[in-house]
Design a protein around this motif. Sequence first.
Motif, mmCIF file in Angstrom:
data_model
loop_
_atom_site.group_PDB
_atom_site.id
_atom_site.type_symbol
_atom_site.label_atom_id
_atom_site.label_comp_id
_atom_site.label_asym_id
_atom_site.label_seq_id
_atom_site.Cartn_x
_atom_site.Cartn_y
_atom_site.Cartn_z
ATOM 1 N N ARG A 163 0.822 -1.202 0.000
ATOM 2 C CA ARG A 163 0.000 0.000 0.000
ATOM 3 C C ARG A 163 0.861 1.258 0.000
ATOM 4 O O ARG A 163 1.856 1.350 0.711
ATOM 5 C CB ARG A 163 -0.924 -0.016 1.223
ATOM 6 C CG ARG A 163 -1.969 1.081 1.209
ATOM 7 C CD ARG A 163 -3.077 0.762 2.181
ATOM 8 N NE ARG A 163 -2.576 0.597 3.544
ATOM 9 C CZ ARG A 163 -2.435 1.611 4.397
ATOM 10 N NH1 ARG A 163 -2.740 2.843 4.013
ATOM 11 N NH2 ARG A 163 -1.990 1.396 5.615
ATOM 12 N N THR A 165 1.408 5.241 0.813
ATOM 13 C CA THR A 165 0.946 6.237 1.769
ATOM 14 C C THR A 165 1.868 7.449 1.699
ATOM 15 O O THR A 165 2.668 7.556 0.756
ATOM 16 C CB THR A 165 0.904 5.644 3.202
ATOM 17 O OG1 THR A 165 0.344 6.599 4.086
ATOM 18 C CG2 THR A 165 2.284 5.254 3.674
ATOM 19 N N THR A 166 1.743 8.356 2.662
ATOM 20 C CA THR A 166 2.604 9.540 2.690
ATOM 21 C C THR A 166 3.200 9.699 4.079
ATOM 22 O O THR A 166 2.702 9.132 5.057
ATOM 23 C CB THR A 166 1.816 10.806 2.317
ATOM 24 O OG1 THR A 166 0.719 10.963 3.227
ATOM 25 C CG2 THR A 166 1.302 10.726 0.892
ATOM 26 N N GLN A 171 4.310 15.458 2.998
ATOM 27 C CA GLN A 171 3.499 14.423 2.357
ATOM 28 C C GLN A 171 4.312 13.650 1.306
ATOM 29 O O GLN A 171 3.889 13.460 0.161
ATOM 30 C CB GLN A 171 2.248 15.042 1.702
ATOM 31 C CG GLN A 171 1.282 15.676 2.675
ATOM 32 C CD GLN A 171 0.589 14.637 3.548
ATOM 33 O OE1 GLN A 171 -0.230 13.866 3.072
ATOM 34 N NE2 GLN A 171 0.925 14.617 4.828
ATOM 35 N N ALA A 173 5.718 10.623 -0.679
ATOM 36 C CA ALA A 173 5.181 9.301 -1.010
ATOM 37 C C ALA A 173 6.099 8.221 -0.450
ATOM 38 O O ALA A 173 7.325 8.315 -0.547
ATOM 39 C CB ALA A 173 5.058 9.150 -2.522
ATOM 40 N N VAL A 176 4.133 1.593 3.254
ATOM 41 C CA VAL A 176 3.774 1.509 4.669
ATOM 42 C C VAL A 176 4.886 0.884 5.509
ATOM 43 O O VAL A 176 4.913 1.012 6.732
ATOM 44 C CB VAL A 176 2.473 0.689 4.851
ATOM 45 C CG1 VAL A 176 1.296 1.427 4.245
ATOM 46 C CG2 VAL A 176 2.605 -0.703 4.239
ATOM 47 N N ARG A 190 7.690 9.686 -6.620
ATOM 48 C CA ARG A 190 6.543 8.851 -6.266
ATOM 49 C C ARG A 190 6.443 7.626 -7.166
ATOM 50 O O ARG A 190 6.127 6.520 -6.702
ATOM 51 C CB ARG A 190 5.265 9.689 -6.376
ATOM 52 C CG ARG A 190 3.995 8.979 -5.955
ATOM 53 C CD ARG A 190 2.812 9.948 -5.994
ATOM 54 N NE ARG A 190 1.602 9.317 -5.499
ATOM 55 C CZ ARG A 190 0.771 8.602 -6.245
ATOM 56 N NH1 ARG A 190 1.029 8.425 -7.539
ATOM 57 N NH2 ARG A 190 -0.316 8.059 -5.700
ATOM 58 N N ASP A 202 8.236 -2.508 0.340
ATOM 59 C CA ASP A 202 7.286 -1.511 0.834
ATOM 60 C C ASP A 202 7.945 -0.521 1.797
ATOM 61 O O ASP A 202 7.260 0.232 2.490
ATOM 62 C CB ASP A 202 6.110 -2.191 1.531
ATOM 63 C CG ASP A 202 6.507 -2.933 2.793
ATOM 64 O OD1 ASP A 202 7.739 -3.074 3.033
ATOM 65 O OD2 ASP A 202 5.621 -3.380 3.539
#
Length: 458
Positions: A163, A165-166, A171, A173, A176, A190, A202
């Motif tokens: 997944r 997220t930020t 923020q 990228a 998780v 990103r 990840d």
Amino acid sequence: MINKINNEVIKMPNTGIVKYHVKLKFDVDGLVEKADIIGAIFGQTEGLLGPEMNLNELQKVSKVGRIEVNVDTKSNSARGDALIPMSTDISTAALIAAAIESIDKVGPFQAKFSLVGIDDIRAIKKKVIVDRAKKIVQEWATKTISEGEEMLKDVYDASKPGRLTTFGKAQLACGVGVFDSDWIILVEGRADVINLLRAGYDNSIAIEGAKIDETILKLTQGKRTIAFIDGDRAGDLILKELQGLVDIEKVYRAPPGREVEECTPLEISEILKDVEQFINDKINDTNTIPSNVQQIRNHHRIDHSQNQSNNQDQNSSITYNRNLTNQSLNKHNNYDNSDQKQSPDNMISKEDEEVISIVKKVFQEINETLEAMVFDKSMKRIVKIPISEIMKKISELKDGNLLILDGIVTPRLVEAANKSGIRYIIGHRTSNLKRTNPDVRVQTFSDMGLISQPISSR
């Protein structure tokens, strides 16, 4: 007959040797009882079809069962029904039914008997069996379909990328995994993070430009850091900027002239194939105890054992273990002071003894559960939680003193525990504890002799 299958009540006909149920109804112009009806059936059919078909004789050879009669009387009349179980052939059953229909009197009263039907009991039983078989097949099919769907879901989930997220005010990228992993991968943008997610990584975060945000600096503190940069001129400039601000353990590059986002997941896996082994080797090197410190510890152990040699064997063993455990409690905090002399009487405090006792008591309960326990200063358990929730829960605790966890003691955990007032942390192993905190004493289960050797860092 009633059967219970999976707590479900299924009514089965009590067949025995019975093949048919002859059902009749009757009306009588007078008040009669059951015995009168049964007497009329036996008496007025006797000899009518020959001696071999007398109901008395058929009952003696179990061809006719007990006749059941229900009578309902109203004013000056009676009506009801009769059931005759039979194990003869269908022709004999039909003849006897016709003979009973010929009865026109019950005692002194006029009567009329009519056949309601002849039920084939075996057919009824077959229907019950078939219905049950259908249900068994349906339950089996439902279970099989559910298992198949579950397998497909497992395979599908394994193929799904992690997944996105930020992180931080900027923020940035990231995957998780950057929050929990002991090491992270710095990439440029990103799209690079998404591509690494497809390849199964990840724990990457995008720096989003040549100017390194302070979020990156905070995130990389206490973590092993890998850089995965584009194979172009811009990648060279970004790498130079990164190396000036962040402690980069190793640098990986996309093929010359290509960007990370252009690489296939297979190419990324090939480029980063040795990264985990490299990180593990680094962690193992960090966790290795310097030889001079180990010699000093061994010297303390030998001296302590000799001083206690005149005591009972049991007391000697207990004192030795306390000495060893106390040195382990100081393992991550007092290397610089390890050459200072300590007398055996001062090697362990009362609080240390309580900590050791509690850890040994709960080790079997917590081992291999992926859970954590927090105790207060009186060694009463405050909370027991999954280790996935430990960071959040610790920040809410006020009276914690001892943390025991079936997991890894990381710098982030030590920092969070220190802020909450926790003084002792006991876990399976430590990871990347470069800078020790004098207010938090860290120990592993292997240090205390509860397991034969520490679990290898990954």
